[in-house]
Design an enzyme around this catalytic site. Structure first.
Site, PDB file in Angstrom:
ATOM      1  N   CYS A  67      -3.546  16.538  -0.335  1.00  0.00           N
ATOM      2  CA  CYS A  67      -2.630  17.568  -0.811  1.00  0.00           C
ATOM      3  C   CYS A  67      -3.122  18.979  -0.471  1.00  0.00           C
ATOM      4  O   CYS A  67      -3.608  19.706  -1.347  1.00  0.00           O
ATOM      5  CB  CYS A  67      -2.365  17.452  -2.308  1.00  0.00           C
ATOM      6  SG  CYS A  67      -0.884  18.390  -2.742  1.00  0.00           S
TER       7      CYS A  67
ATOM      8  N   CYS B  15       4.918  18.530  -0.332  1.00  0.00           N
ATOM      9  CA  CYS B  15       3.951  19.238  -1.153  1.00  0.00           C
ATOM     10  C   CYS B  15       4.727  20.150  -2.103  1.00  0.00           C
ATOM     11  O   CYS B  15       5.227  21.204  -1.672  1.00  0.00           O
ATOM     12  CB  CYS B  15       3.072  20.058  -0.215  1.00  0.00           C
ATOM     13  SG  CYS B  15       1.450  20.320  -0.851  1.00  0.00           S
TER      14      CYS B  15
HETATM   15  P1  FAD Z   1      -5.913   7.014  -3.845  1.00  0.00           P
HETATM   16  O1  FAD Z   1      -4.670   7.059  -4.658  1.00  0.00           O
HETATM   17  O2  FAD Z   1      -6.918   8.088  -4.048  1.00  0.00           O
HETATM   18  O3  FAD Z   1      -6.565   5.577  -4.070  1.00  0.00           O
HETATM   19  C1  FAD Z   1      -7.724   5.134  -3.405  1.00  0.00           C
HETATM   20  C2  FAD Z   1      -8.284   3.973  -4.205  1.00  0.00           C
HETATM   21  O4  FAD Z   1      -9.307   3.340  -3.436  1.00  0.00           O
HETATM   22  C3  FAD Z   1      -8.923   4.396  -5.517  1.00  0.00           C
HETATM   23  O5  FAD Z   1      -8.361   3.667  -6.578  1.00  0.00           O
HETATM   24  C4  FAD Z   1     -10.406   4.094  -5.322  1.00  0.00           C
HETATM   25  O6  FAD Z   1     -11.039   3.677  -6.520  1.00  0.00           O
HETATM   26  C5  FAD Z   1     -10.359   2.981  -4.300  1.00  0.00           C
HETATM   27  N1  FAD Z   1     -11.583   2.855  -3.488  1.00  0.00           N
HETATM   28  C6  FAD Z   1     -12.354   3.839  -2.984  1.00  0.00           C
HETATM   29  N2  FAD Z   1     -13.385   3.318  -2.290  1.00  0.00           N
HETATM   30  C7  FAD Z   1     -13.250   1.972  -2.364  1.00  0.00           C
HETATM   31  C8  FAD Z   1     -14.011   0.866  -1.852  1.00  0.00           C
HETATM   32  N3  FAD Z   1     -15.126   1.053  -1.124  1.00  0.00           N
HETATM   33  N4  FAD Z   1     -13.586  -0.382  -2.139  1.00  0.00           N
HETATM   34  C9  FAD Z   1     -12.462  -0.595  -2.858  1.00  0.00           C
HETATM   35  N5  FAD Z   1     -11.708   0.402  -3.369  1.00  0.00           N
HETATM   36  C10 FAD Z   1     -12.097   1.679  -3.124  1.00  0.00           C
HETATM   37  N6  FAD Z   1       0.415  14.172  -3.456  1.00  0.00           N
HETATM   38  C11 FAD Z   1       1.761  14.445  -3.493  1.00  0.00           C
HETATM   39  O7  FAD Z   1       2.545  13.759  -2.843  1.00  0.00           O
HETATM   40  N7  FAD Z   1       2.262  15.480  -4.245  1.00  0.00           N
HETATM   41  C12 FAD Z   1       1.450  16.266  -4.984  1.00  0.00           C
HETATM   42  O8  FAD Z   1       1.918  17.176  -5.653  1.00  0.00           O
HETATM   43  C13 FAD Z   1       0.032  16.023  -4.939  1.00  0.00           C
HETATM   44  N8  FAD Z   1      -0.822  16.807  -5.635  1.00  0.00           N
HETATM   45  C14 FAD Z   1      -2.153  16.498  -5.664  1.00  0.00           C
HETATM   46  C15 FAD Z   1      -3.004  17.303  -6.427  1.00  0.00           C
HETATM   47  C16 FAD Z   1      -4.354  16.999  -6.522  1.00  0.00           C
HETATM   48  C17 FAD Z   1      -5.267  17.896  -7.316  1.00  0.00           C
HETATM   49  C18 FAD Z   1      -4.858  15.835  -5.874  1.00  0.00           C
HETATM   50  C19 FAD Z   1      -6.325  15.453  -6.029  1.00  0.00           C
HETATM   51  C20 FAD Z   1      -4.029  15.056  -5.103  1.00  0.00           C
HETATM   52  C21 FAD Z   1      -2.671  15.391  -4.972  1.00  0.00           C
HETATM   53  N9  FAD Z   1      -1.803  14.633  -4.177  1.00  0.00           N
HETATM   54  C22 FAD Z   1      -0.446  14.923  -4.167  1.00  0.00           C
HETATM   55  C23 FAD Z   1      -2.349  13.642  -3.225  1.00  0.00           C
HETATM   56  C24 FAD Z   1      -2.202  12.200  -3.687  1.00  0.00           C
HETATM   57  O9  FAD Z   1      -2.747  12.021  -4.964  1.00  0.00           O
HETATM   58  C25 FAD Z   1      -2.904  11.297  -2.680  1.00  0.00           C
HETATM   59  O10 FAD Z   1      -2.447  11.614  -1.387  1.00  0.00           O
HETATM   60  C26 FAD Z   1      -2.621   9.833  -2.972  1.00  0.00           C
HETATM   61  O11 FAD Z   1      -3.153   9.468  -4.212  1.00  0.00           O
HETATM   62  C27 FAD Z   1      -3.195   8.969  -1.853  1.00  0.00           C
HETATM   63  O12 FAD Z   1      -3.112   7.614  -2.160  1.00  0.00           O
HETATM   64  P2  FAD Z   1      -4.202   6.590  -1.593  1.00  0.00           P
HETATM   65  O13 FAD Z   1      -3.777   5.254  -2.050  1.00  0.00           O
HETATM   66  O14 FAD Z   1      -4.421   6.827  -0.160  1.00  0.00           O
HETATM   67  O15 FAD Z   1      -5.562   7.027  -2.301  1.00  0.00           O
END
Ligand code: FAD
Ligand code: UQ1
Length: 444
Positions: A195, A374
């Site tokens: 983000c 965003c």
């Molecule tokens: P995540 O949701 O982070 O999940 C990754 C998972 O993998 C976690 O549960 C973790 O525990 C697990 N993991 C890590 N390493 C390992 C391993 N070795 N083995 C097994 N599991 C593991 N997005 C928007 O669309 N709109 C917004 O307004 C927005 N605002 C945001 C504001 C902030 C402050 C933040 C931090 C993020 C924001 N985002 C927003 C971004 C959004 O949260 C992420 O892009 C989204 O969560 C990505 O999803 P993901 O599944 O890739 O990763």
């Protein structure tokens, strides 16, 4: 309690007991071998959404989700927690409650990927063999890469805060409330971030908070960003430059935080265009967006990743460029989109359909257009709803100019997005607003 949990309990006991440790250390009795049709590594936004779709199609027991965390956080809410609009308790659910019941959850983390052998090893020493793999491990927050930062973030009721981690997000509103006068600094690191709008959303919320609490005239607001632009999409950057000018916010481009001196309340920055030039600034409030990278366990598997450490996928199909049975979704993917949950939503249907194609012996055909969104919260009642694609061209859902600050978009961010995330996205039922966009643009 299932056998895995029994093993985990035994493992913990073994650590504390010499007798057990000696008894088990000579055999592999504690290590399990798992086999599955699909292994999903990471149960965050992307892993959970695609696991829900796949497990409901393939049936019970075909999908394993490898995920160590107890809690699933709705991270987009962290921005609002920093502004005192929501609480940390609003932002999470127990992991077991959100993961699909038809999939098997292994509460452990991936320690080693061996894609040549269709195998992942876990931190506890288990082996998982899969037919298809979805990598969904998100990004790693590297607070420790900035000397002095972890120490500064450990000072109770301190002046340094960060919305990016559930460990630190409560500090932001506390520090804002405690602020009296001086420099309030907000940073954007020299690394990919999830983000990329979030580092400046808290800047605008804080600026409005200081006005509301009659402290604004005593504050100098500074946004120090490593980027050469305020925002990557010109359509929205133009609107944001007007906002920073009108609200008397100082923006320093190509300016990277390299050290925090918590004892002196000083932050050291580097001019990325003239690395020998270092600037030390006093702070009374410092919001840090930490440097981020691909998680170490992923980055160390050189066959899976690009030089950056992110998964080497075809940007259209999200299929791995070398291993046909491997896909990636979300923040850990090397596809060149902005890393947002909105992208995850659009990617989830592409990844699901393309994984099903591989299962059925076909070539993946679904294409991801790079959609990212965003919601740039600009105050306690306004938001610019940025939406764009790979080419950084606006790809807006609503037939109105979304670069304008609007109350409706603020309400959407605050009240509509959380249930959409918990009830639809995580259950595999939200593929992004593409359908609504086509409908609305046709209608008007
Ligand atoms: P995540 O949701 O982070 O999940 C990754 C998972 O993998 C976690 O549960 C973790 O525990 C697990 N993991 C890590 N390493 C390992 C391993 N070795 N083995 C097994 N599991 C593991 N997005 C928007 O669309 N709109 C917004 O307004 C927005 N605002 C945001 C504001 C902030 C402050 C933040 C931090 C993020 C924001 N985002 C927003 C971004 C959004 O949260 C992420 O892009 C989204 O969560 C990505 O999803 P993901 O599944 O890739 O990763
Ligand atoms: C979105 O789809 C999404 O995924 C759930 C988000 O994450 C929380 C978002 O922040 C946004 C803005 C979208 C896009 C949705 C619309 C209606 C513009």
């Amino acid at each position: 309690m299932n056998s895995l949990r029994v093993c985990n309990v035994l493992r913990k006991t073994a650590v504390n007991s010499d007798l057990l440790l000696r008894g088990f250390a000579t055999s592999n009795v504690l290590n399990e071998n798992h086999k599955c049709k699909v292994l999903v590594v990471g149960g965050g936004a992307g892993g959970c959404a695609v696991a829900a779709k796949l497990s409901s199609k393939l049936g019970q027991g075909k999908v394993i989700i490898l995920e160590p965390a107890e809690r699933h956080y709705y991270q987009p809410m962290f921005t609002l927690i920093g502004g005192g609009i929501k609480t940390l308790a609003d932002s999470f659910q127990p992991m077991g409650k959100v993961l699909p019941t038809l999939a098997k959850w292994l509460q452990d983390s991936a320690a080693k990927f061996e894609p040549e052998k269709n195998t992942v090893y876990t931190s506890n020493g288990d082996k998982i063999e899969y037919e298809l793999l979805l990598v969904a491990v998100g990004v790693q927050l590297n607070y420790d890469k900035i000397p002095g930062l972890v120490e500064a973030l450990s000072i109770p009721k301190g002046k340094v805060c960060s919305n990016y981690s559930p460990k630190y997000v409560n500090r932001t509103f506390e520090a804002l409330q405690a602020f009296k006068a001086g420099n309030a600094i907000f940073t954007f690191p020299n690394s990919p971030v999830k983000c990329p709008g979030a580092p400046q959303k808290i800047l605008y919320i804080a600026e409005h908070y200081l006005r509301k609490s009659k402290k604004r005239q005593n504050a100098t607001l500074i946004y120090n960003t490593s980027l050469p632009v305020l925002f990557g999409v010109k359509h929205y950057a133009d609107a944001l430059w007007k906002i920073v000018k009108n609200r008397n916010i100082n923006v320093n481009l190509r300016t990277n935080l390299i050290e925090v001196l918590p004892g002196q309340n000083k932050a050291v920055f580097q001019n990325l265009d003239k690395p020998e030039e270092k600037i030390t600034t006093d702070y009374e409030f410092l919001h840090v967006t930490p440097p981020m990278s691909a998680p170490d366990a992923l980055a160390s598997c050189k066959n899976l990743v690009m030089d950056t450490g992110f998964v080497d996928v075809n940007k259209d199909t999200l299929q791995h460029s070398k291993f046909n049975n491997v896909f990636a979704i979300g923040d850990c993917s090397g596809s060149p989109n902005s890393k947002t949950a909105a992208s995850v939503a659009a990617q989830s249907q592409v990844v699901y359909k393309n994984m099903m194609s591989v299962i059925n012996g076909h070539t993946p055909a679904r294409i991801f257009d790079g959609y990212a969104s965003c919601p740039l919260v600009t105050s306690y009642n306004t938001c610019i709803m940025a939406e764009f694609d790979y080419s950084l061209t606006p790809l807006e859902t609503f037939p109105i100019d979304q670069s304008k600050e609007r109350y409706t978009m603020y309400l959407m961010k605050k009240d509509l997005m959380p249930p959409l995330y918990w009830h639809l996205l995580l259950n595999g039922m939200w593929n992004g607003p593409g359908f609504a966009r086509k409908l609305m643009h046709f209608k008007f």
